[in-house]
Scaffold this active site. Structure first.
Site, PDB file in Angstrom:
ATOM      1  N   GLY A  45       0.842  -1.010   0.052  1.00 37.99           N
ATOM      2  CA  GLY A  45      -0.085   0.060  -0.260  1.00 37.99           C
ATOM      3  C   GLY A  45       1.005   0.875  -0.188  1.00 37.99           C
ATOM      4  O   GLY A  45       2.061   1.376   0.246  1.00 37.99           O
ATOM      5  N   GLN A  50       2.969  10.069   0.689  1.00 38.85           N
ATOM      6  CA  GLN A  50       4.705   9.261   0.632  1.00 38.85           C
ATOM      7  C   GLN A  50       5.045   9.889  -0.611  1.00 38.85           C
ATOM      8  O   GLN A  50       5.776   9.418  -0.264  1.00 38.85           O
ATOM      9  CB  GLN A  50       4.171   8.008   0.685  1.00 38.85           C
ATOM     10  CG  GLN A  50       3.561   7.712   1.919  1.00 38.85           C
ATOM     11  CD  GLN A  50       3.596   5.811   2.819  1.00 38.85           C
ATOM     12  OE1 GLN A  50       2.096   5.321   1.799  1.00 38.85           O
ATOM     13  NE2 GLN A  50       4.762   4.986   2.716  1.00 38.85           N
ATOM     14  N   CYS A  92       6.567   0.210   6.931  1.00 41.48           N
ATOM     15  CA  CYS A  92       5.561   1.718   6.562  1.00 41.48           C
ATOM     16  C   CYS A  92       6.831   1.859   5.460  1.00 41.48           C
ATOM     17  O   CYS A  92       8.256   1.946   5.457  1.00 41.48           O
ATOM     18  CB  CYS A  92       5.658   2.710   7.107  1.00 41.48           C
ATOM     19  SG  CYS A  92       5.102   4.321   6.352  1.00 41.48           S
ATOM     20  N   LEU A  93       6.412   1.726   3.654  1.00 37.20           N
ATOM     21  CA  LEU A  93       7.646   2.127   3.186  1.00 37.20           C
ATOM     22  C   LEU A  93       8.349   3.650   3.433  1.00 37.20           C
ATOM     23  O   LEU A  93       9.161   4.050   3.236  1.00 37.20           O
ATOM     24  CB  LEU A  93       7.181   2.183   1.360  1.00 37.20           C
ATOM     25  CG  LEU A  93       6.288   1.312   0.841  1.00 37.20           C
ATOM     26  CD1 LEU A  93       5.992   1.040  -0.390  1.00 37.20           C
ATOM     27  CD2 LEU A  93       7.897   0.313   0.750  1.00 37.20           C
ATOM     28  N   HIS A 134      -4.051   1.774   7.974  1.00 36.03           N
ATOM     29  CA  HIS A 134      -3.156   2.074   7.990  1.00 36.03           C
ATOM     30  C   HIS A 134      -2.575   3.360   6.615  1.00 36.03           C
ATOM     31  O   HIS A 134      -2.148   4.626   6.838  1.00 36.03           O
ATOM     32  CB  HIS A 134      -1.188   1.350   8.054  1.00 36.03           C
ATOM     33  CG  HIS A 134       0.041   1.270   7.868  1.00 36.03           C
ATOM     34  ND1 HIS A 134       0.976   1.698   8.326  1.00 36.03           N
ATOM     35  CD2 HIS A 134       0.297   2.463   6.054  1.00 36.03           C
ATOM     36  CE1 HIS A 134       1.415   1.599   7.693  1.00 36.03           C
ATOM     37  NE2 HIS A 134       1.935   3.099   6.599  1.00 36.03           N
ATOM     38  N   GLU A 135      -2.880   3.018   5.579  1.00 30.45           N
ATOM     39  CA  GLU A 135      -2.803   4.461   4.729  1.00 30.45           C
ATOM     40  C   GLU A 135      -4.118   5.686   4.842  1.00 30.45           C
ATOM     41  O   GLU A 135      -3.202   6.427   5.010  1.00 30.45           O
ATOM     42  CB  GLU A 135      -3.399   3.295   3.432  1.00 30.45           C
ATOM     43  CG  GLU A 135      -2.897   2.836   3.092  1.00 30.45           C
ATOM     44  CD  GLU A 135      -1.113   2.707   2.840  1.00 30.45           C
ATOM     45  OE1 GLU A 135      -0.858   3.615   3.125  1.00 30.45           O
ATOM     46  OE2 GLU A 135      -0.354   1.647   2.864  1.00 30.45           O
ATOM     47  N   HIS A 138      -1.894   7.955   6.745  1.00 30.12           N
ATOM     48  CA  HIS A 138      -1.147   8.136   6.408  1.00 30.12           C
ATOM     49  C   HIS A 138      -1.964  10.217   6.171  1.00 30.12           C
ATOM     50  O   HIS A 138      -1.542  10.900   5.738  1.00 30.12           O
ATOM     51  CB  HIS A 138      -0.691   7.576   5.012  1.00 30.12           C
ATOM     52  CG  HIS A 138       0.336   7.148   5.127  1.00 30.12           C
ATOM     53  ND1 HIS A 138       1.590   7.434   5.944  1.00 30.12           N
ATOM     54  CD2 HIS A 138       0.743   5.882   5.285  1.00 30.12           C
ATOM     55  CE1 HIS A 138       2.515   7.103   5.596  1.00 30.12           C
ATOM     56  NE2 HIS A 138       1.886   5.684   5.536  1.00 30.12           N
TER      57      HIS A 138
END
Ligand SMILES: [Zn+2]
Length: 169
Positions: A45, A50, A92-93, A134-135, A138
């Site tokens: 995701g 990001q 997380c990226l 999570h997304e 963000h």
């Protein structure tokens, strides 16, 4: 096109994203680029902030590009129902190499718009529920480190500062 993923503490990651009102070709291109970027980084995701874009859009694909039916684009999404609690590891990226357990609802129902602006609802449990939360976090400027206990967060931030000093972050 593979986009550059920004890492913590880039300010855009802590800002709430702007709602999306125009559903045009540019938005479709951004979604396609975000999927490509997610796959290139072995993620499941990615949220627009990001890649430095402060807008309320996220892409999710638990199959990591293997199953086209798993590709989800969520625009202006919100969690409308949640139940249960799960304490599982999360990454997380924007925090490469960092994996920590975070409490999330076990099951959620979300509401979002698709790339044509059409509203839909969807339920998810387990990993998909975790990913939704999570997304969507963000898009509110909330990072997963702020869902950890203070003690764990301090350890993670200390580790990041060490990596920064070593030029590895
Ligand atoms: Zn993330």
């Amino acid at each position: 096109m593979i986009l550059n993923i920004v890492k913590y503490p880039e300010p855009v990651l802590s800002q709430p994203g702007e709602p999306i009102t125009e559903f045009n070709a540019e938005l479709k291109k951004l979604a396609a680029d975000m999927f490509e970027t997610t796959y290139a980084n072995q993620g499941i995701g990615l949220a627009a902030p990001q890649v430095g874009i402060s807008k309320r859009m996220t892409v999710i694909d638990l199959s990591m590009g293997k199953n086209p039916k798993d590709k989800l684009v969520l625009i202006n999404p919100e969690v409308i129902e949640h139940e249960g609690r799960l304490y599982e590891e999360e990454g997380c990226l924007s925090f490469p190499e960092i994996k920590e357990k975070v409490v999330r609802a076990a099951k959620v129902k979300i509401r979002a718009q698709d790339l044509d602006g059409k509203w839909f609802e969807m339920e998810g449990d387990q990993l998909l529920a975790r990913c939704f939360q999570h997304e969507i976090d963000h898009l509110d400027g909330t990072l997963f480190i702020f869902r950890m206990s203070g003690l764990k967060r301090d350890l993670v931030l200390r580790r990041i500062r060490k990596l920064q000093r070593e030029g590895k972050w």
